[in-house]
Design a protein around this motif. Structure first.
Motif, PDB file in Angstrom:
ATOM      1  N   GLY A 232       0.824  -1.202   0.000  1.00  0.00           N
ATOM      2  CA  GLY A 232       0.000   0.000   0.000  1.00  0.00           C
ATOM      3  C   GLY A 232       0.848   1.236   0.000  1.00  0.00           C
ATOM      4  N   GLY A 233       0.369   2.326   0.596  1.00  0.00           N
ATOM      5  CA  GLY A 233       1.083   3.582   0.560  1.00  0.00           C
ATOM      6  C   GLY A 233       1.798   3.892   1.848  1.00  0.00           C
ATOM      7  N   GLN A 234       2.002   2.901   2.711  1.00  0.00           N
ATOM      8  CA  GLN A 234       2.528   3.198   4.041  1.00  0.00           C
ATOM      9  C   GLN A 234       4.034   3.461   4.054  1.00  0.00           C
ATOM     10  OE1 GLN A 234       2.090  -0.186   6.614  1.00  0.00           O
ATOM     11  NE2 GLN A 234       2.388  -1.649   4.954  1.00  0.00           N
ATOM     12  N   HIS A 235       4.749   3.113   2.964  1.00  0.00           N
ATOM     13  CA  HIS A 235       6.194   3.278   2.953  1.00  0.00           C
ATOM     14  C   HIS A 235       6.608   4.322   1.917  1.00  0.00           C
ATOM     15  CE1 HIS A 235       6.497   0.013   5.734  1.00  0.00           C
ATOM     16  NE2 HIS A 235       6.082  -0.892   4.859  1.00  0.00           N
ATOM     17  N   PHE A 236       5.841   5.380   1.797  1.00  0.00           N
ATOM     18  CA  PHE A 236       6.119   6.413   0.795  1.00  0.00           C
ATOM     19  C   PHE A 236       7.534   6.964   0.952  1.00  0.00           C
ATOM     20  CE2 PHE A 236       6.386  10.854  -0.384  1.00  0.00           C
ATOM     21  CZ  PHE A 236       5.881  10.857  -1.670  1.00  0.00           C
ATOM     22  N   VAL A 237       7.875   7.414   2.148  1.00  0.00           N
ATOM     23  CA  VAL A 237       9.180   8.029   2.377  1.00  0.00           C
ATOM     24  C   VAL A 237      10.299   7.021   2.155  1.00  0.00           C
ATOM     25  CG1 VAL A 237      10.656   9.154   4.077  1.00  0.00           C
ATOM     26  CG2 VAL A 237       8.208   9.711   3.984  1.00  0.00           C
ATOM     27  N   LYS A 238      10.093   5.805   2.644  1.00  0.00           N
ATOM     28  CA  LYS A 238      11.105   4.767   2.484  1.00  0.00           C
ATOM     29  C   LYS A 238      11.358   4.479   1.006  1.00  0.00           C
ATOM     30  CE  LYS A 238      12.065  -0.061   3.669  1.00  0.00           C
ATOM     31  NZ  LYS A 238      11.547  -1.273   4.352  1.00  0.00           N
ATOM     32  N   ASP A 239      10.288   4.358   0.237  1.00  0.00           N
ATOM     33  CA  ASP A 239      10.434   4.083  -1.188  1.00  0.00           C
ATOM     34  C   ASP A 239      11.106   5.250  -1.909  1.00  0.00           C
ATOM     35  OD1 ASP A 239       9.277   1.664  -0.833  1.00  0.00           O
ATOM     36  OD2 ASP A 239       7.324   2.196  -1.661  1.00  0.00           O
ATOM     37  N   PHE A 240      10.735   6.455  -1.509  1.00  0.00           N
ATOM     38  CA  PHE A 240      11.312   7.635  -2.138  1.00  0.00           C
ATOM     39  C   PHE A 240      12.818   7.673  -1.899  1.00  0.00           C
ATOM     40  CE2 PHE A 240      11.984  12.304  -2.509  1.00  0.00           C
ATOM     41  CZ  PHE A 240      11.443  12.474  -3.774  1.00  0.00           C
ATOM     42  N   ILE A 241      13.230   7.382  -0.658  1.00  0.00           N
ATOM     43  CA  ILE A 241      14.656   7.375  -0.315  1.00  0.00           C
ATOM     44  C   ILE A 241      15.382   6.242  -1.035  1.00  0.00           C
ATOM     45  CG2 ILE A 241      16.302   7.026   1.566  1.00  0.00           C
ATOM     46  CD1 ILE A 241      14.324   8.447   3.415  1.00  0.00           C
ATOM     47  N   ALA A 242      14.677   5.114  -1.223  1.00  0.00           N
ATOM     48  CA  ALA A 242      15.293   3.978  -1.921  1.00  0.00           C
ATOM     49  C   ALA A 242      15.708   4.356  -3.334  1.00  0.00           C
ATOM     50  CB  ALA A 242      14.326   2.792  -1.943  1.00  0.00           C
ATOM     51  N   GLY A 243      14.897   5.160  -3.997  1.00  0.00           N
ATOM     52  CA  GLY A 243      15.253   5.618  -5.332  1.00  0.00           C
ATOM     53  C   GLY A 243      16.521   6.445  -5.328  1.00  0.00           C
ATOM     54  N   PHE A 244      16.643   7.340  -4.331  1.00  0.00           N
ATOM     55  CA  PHE A 244      17.859   8.139  -4.204  1.00  0.00           C
ATOM     56  C   PHE A 244      19.071   7.262  -3.913  1.00  0.00           C
ATOM     57  CE2 PHE A 244      14.954  11.731  -3.534  1.00  0.00           C
ATOM     58  CZ  PHE A 244      15.598  12.701  -4.284  1.00  0.00           C
ATOM     59  N   THR A 245      18.877   6.206  -3.104  1.00  0.00           N
ATOM     60  CA  THR A 245      19.985   5.320  -2.756  1.00  0.00           C
ATOM     61  C   THR A 245      20.553   4.638  -3.991  1.00  0.00           C
ATOM     62  OG1 THR A 245      18.999   4.911  -0.575  1.00  0.00           O
ATOM     63  CG2 THR A 245      20.651   3.337  -1.354  1.00  0.00           C
ATOM     64  N   ILE A 246      19.665   4.210  -4.883  1.00  0.00           N
ATOM     65  CA  ILE A 246      20.122   3.569  -6.126  1.00  0.00           C
ATOM     66  C   ILE A 246      20.897   4.563  -6.974  1.00  0.00           C
ATOM     67  CG2 ILE A 246      19.352   2.506  -8.276  1.00  0.00           C
ATOM     68  CD1 ILE A 246      16.979   1.363  -6.696  1.00  0.00           C
ATOM     69  N   LEU A 247      20.380   5.777  -7.102  1.00  0.00           N
ATOM     70  CA  LEU A 247      21.078   6.787  -7.894  1.00  0.00           C
ATOM     71  C   LEU A 247      22.445   7.115  -7.297  1.00  0.00           C
ATOM     72  CD1 LEU A 247      18.225   9.328  -8.771  1.00  0.00           C
ATOM     73  CD2 LEU A 247      19.267   7.623 -10.260  1.00  0.00           C
ATOM     74  N   LYS A 248      22.508   7.233  -5.973  1.00  0.00           N
ATOM     75  CA  LYS A 248      23.758   7.601  -5.296  1.00  0.00           C
ATOM     76  C   LYS A 248      24.844   6.560  -5.504  1.00  0.00           C
ATOM     77  CE  LYS A 248      25.601   8.914  -0.754  1.00  0.00           C
ATOM     78  NZ  LYS A 248      25.287   9.064   0.697  1.00  0.00           N
ATOM     79  N   SER A 249      24.447   5.314  -5.687  1.00  0.00           N
ATOM     80  CA  SER A 249      25.429   4.242  -5.847  1.00  0.00           C
ATOM     81  C   SER A 249      26.074   4.234  -7.228  1.00  0.00           C
ATOM     82  CB  SER A 249      24.765   2.883  -5.581  1.00  0.00           C
ATOM     83  OG  SER A 249      23.763   2.614  -6.542  1.00  0.00           O
ATOM     84  N   HIS A 250      25.550   5.022  -8.152  1.00  0.00           N
ATOM     85  CA  HIS A 250      26.083   5.065  -9.514  1.00  0.00           C
ATOM     86  C   HIS A 250      26.353   6.526  -9.896  1.00  0.00           C
ATOM     87  CE1 HIS A 250      25.169   0.827 -10.162  1.00  0.00           C
ATOM     88  NE2 HIS A 250      23.947   1.048  -9.728  1.00  0.00           N
ATOM     89  N   PRO A 251      27.600   7.005  -9.784  1.00  0.00           N
ATOM     90  CA  PRO A 251      27.898   8.402 -10.117  1.00  0.00           C
ATOM     91  C   PRO A 251      27.462   8.797 -11.527  1.00  0.00           C
ATOM     92  CG  PRO A 251      29.743   7.413  -8.971  1.00  0.00           C
ATOM     93  CD  PRO A 251      28.777   6.303  -9.247  1.00  0.00           C
ATOM     94  N   TRP A 252      27.559   7.863 -12.468  1.00  0.00           N
ATOM     95  CA  TRP A 252      27.122   8.161 -13.842  1.00  0.00           C
ATOM     96  C   TRP A 252      25.671   8.620 -13.854  1.00  0.00           C
ATOM     97  CZ3 TRP A 252      27.631   9.133 -18.854  1.00  0.00           C
ATOM     98  CH2 TRP A 252      26.598   8.817 -19.717  1.00  0.00           C
TER      99      TRP A 252
END
Length: 434
Positions: A232-252
């Motif tokens: 459902g929508g209970q992990h909005f912030v967690k999911d949002f941060i997860a996207g940033f975490t993936i981006l941060k792991s790849h400088p390109w």
């Protein structure tokens, strides 16, 4: 002698056949690719007509680059605002259902626009409302389409699938802009909007068949992970941060997204706001000429897509991608100094070639680096930051052009964009990306 003469010819023929076979392999190997490709391709035909008609209508009504910039801002703002939420929606809901929903909504919007234009009832407030709703639908459609494409474009066909997808989009843009210019010149903009609405309906049918095809062979889990849906929508912030975490792991990824949040202001501002002004107002060319110029950008993009898609592997992709972006900026800069019509058309062709090289490398790298279950969130972040400053950028480009002149504005924004590209090329992570 006969053997020596025939051997190079046979080898050349075999090489050409191999390149063509590689390029067209997705159509033969994947029905899912064919349906997804066809659905998007048909919708793009109508959109390419509207892309030409809309600025011509606005300039006919107002003649103002500021109003044109405002119109593009009205379109982009809801697009940008929905993107942080769209990624999580895409990763939780059946992605094909989102494509179906947004296509029906856009069909309705374009149908209303066609009726208003044909009956003389179109006013600027109605046009702005339609653009805002259309932008909202695009903000949902684009990450959903990107995420589904990442799943359908499997590694064995990925390079060719991305290239074929891009080259076919450019092919319809060869038809769309001249057709849009012809419709405005000899009929009514309402006819073009009506054509756009019909293409969305046909596209809806293609996506419907794709949904049935995927359900029959791999089930719904491949389209949307039930575990993600159940949360459902209970992990909005967690999911949002997860996207940033993936981006941060790849400088390109994060460096390119950050850079293009500014490069897009320069390049897209020129293309969306000032190129229609350049052809219609400054040079006083007919809509057909403007359509041909926009189509020439598609020709260049097709050449770039075919060149890239004819090989399975490329080295130094980071350097190659940014050199493509640099070429695109140079072509836009030339528009500020060239006055000869064929020269303007050739510059547009060069612009399309350069930016297509970058676009294919970028899309392919996303599909390689981002997990499928998180692709919607990352794609939405990519779109959000790439487009975040565009509403302000469109207003700025239009206002600067009204104050200082369109030609000067084209030159200065193209130069700024090229400087940013050159600056990013000094970053080792970008130059060394393979």
């Amino acid at each position: 002698m006969e053997t020596q003469n025939s051997t190079p010819s046979a080898a050349s023929s075999k090489g050409k056949h191999s390149a063509w076979a590689t390029f067209t392999s997705p159509l033969k190997q994947s029905k899912a690719f064919t349906l997804l490709w066809l659905g998007h391709w048909i919708a793009m035909l109508g959109s390419s007509v509207t892309t030409v008609i809309l600025p011509l209508v606005i300039y006919s009504l107002t003649g103002s680059t500021t109003i044109m910039g405002l119109a593009m801002t009205v379109y982009m703002l809801p697009n940008v605002l929905i993107l942080p939420f769209a990624g999580m929606i895409v990763d939780r809901i059946d992605r094909i259902r989102l494509l179906l929903f947004t296509n029906i909504a856009r069909f309705g919007l374009m149908s209303v626009a066609a009726v208003l234009m044909l009956t003389g009832g179109m006013k600027m407030p109605f046009l702005f409302i339609g653009l805002a709703l259309y932008g909202l639908m695009d903000g949902i459609f684009n990450p959903a389409y990107s995420a589904l494409r990442a799943q359908v474009f499997t590694p064995d066909i990925r390079n060719a699938a991305n290239a074929l997808s891009q080259i076919s989009i450019q092919a319809v843009r060869l038809l769309g802009p001249p057709l849009g210019g012809f419709i405005v010149s000899f009929s009514s903009p309402g006819v073009g909007f009506g054509l756009d609405s019909v293409t969305y309906l046909i596209s809806f049918a293609c996506f419907w068949m794709l949904s049935a095809h995927l359900a029959s062979i791999i089930g719904k889990r491949q389209v949307a992970d039930p575990e993600q849906q159940d949360q459902g929508g209970q992990h909005f912030v967690k999911d949002f941060i997860a996207g940033f975490t993936i981006l941060k792991s790849h400088p390109w990824l994060w460096i390119t997204i950050l850079a293009f949040s500014f490069i897009n202001i320069c390049y897209s501002g020129i293309i969306a706001v000032l190129i229609p002004w350049l052809f219609k107002v400054h040079h006083s060319y007919s809509p057909v000429v403007y359509g041909v110029a926009m189509a020439s950008s598609g020709v260049g993009a097709m050449v770039g897509a075919f060149v890239y898609g004819s090989r399975k592997h490329w080295k130094h992709r980071g350097l190659l991608a940014y050199l493509g972006a640099l070429v695109s900026g140079l072509a836009l800069l030339l528009l500020s100094v060239i006055t000869w019509m064929p020269g303007l058309i050739m510059s547009m062709m060069l612009e399309g070639f350069g930016i297509m090289i970058f676009a294919i490398i970028w899309e392919t790298s996303l599909q390689e680096l981002v997990p499928a279950e998180s692709f919607g969130r990352v794609a939405s972040l990519d779109l959000m930051f790439s487009f975040a400053l565009l509403p302000v950028g469109y207003l700025a480009v239009g206002a600067v052009a009204d104050k200082l002149g369109g030609i000067f504005t084209i030159g200065i924004f193209a130069a700024i964009g090229m400087c940013i590209v050159l600056g990013v090329l000094f970053v080792p992570h970008i130059r060394r990306f393979q």
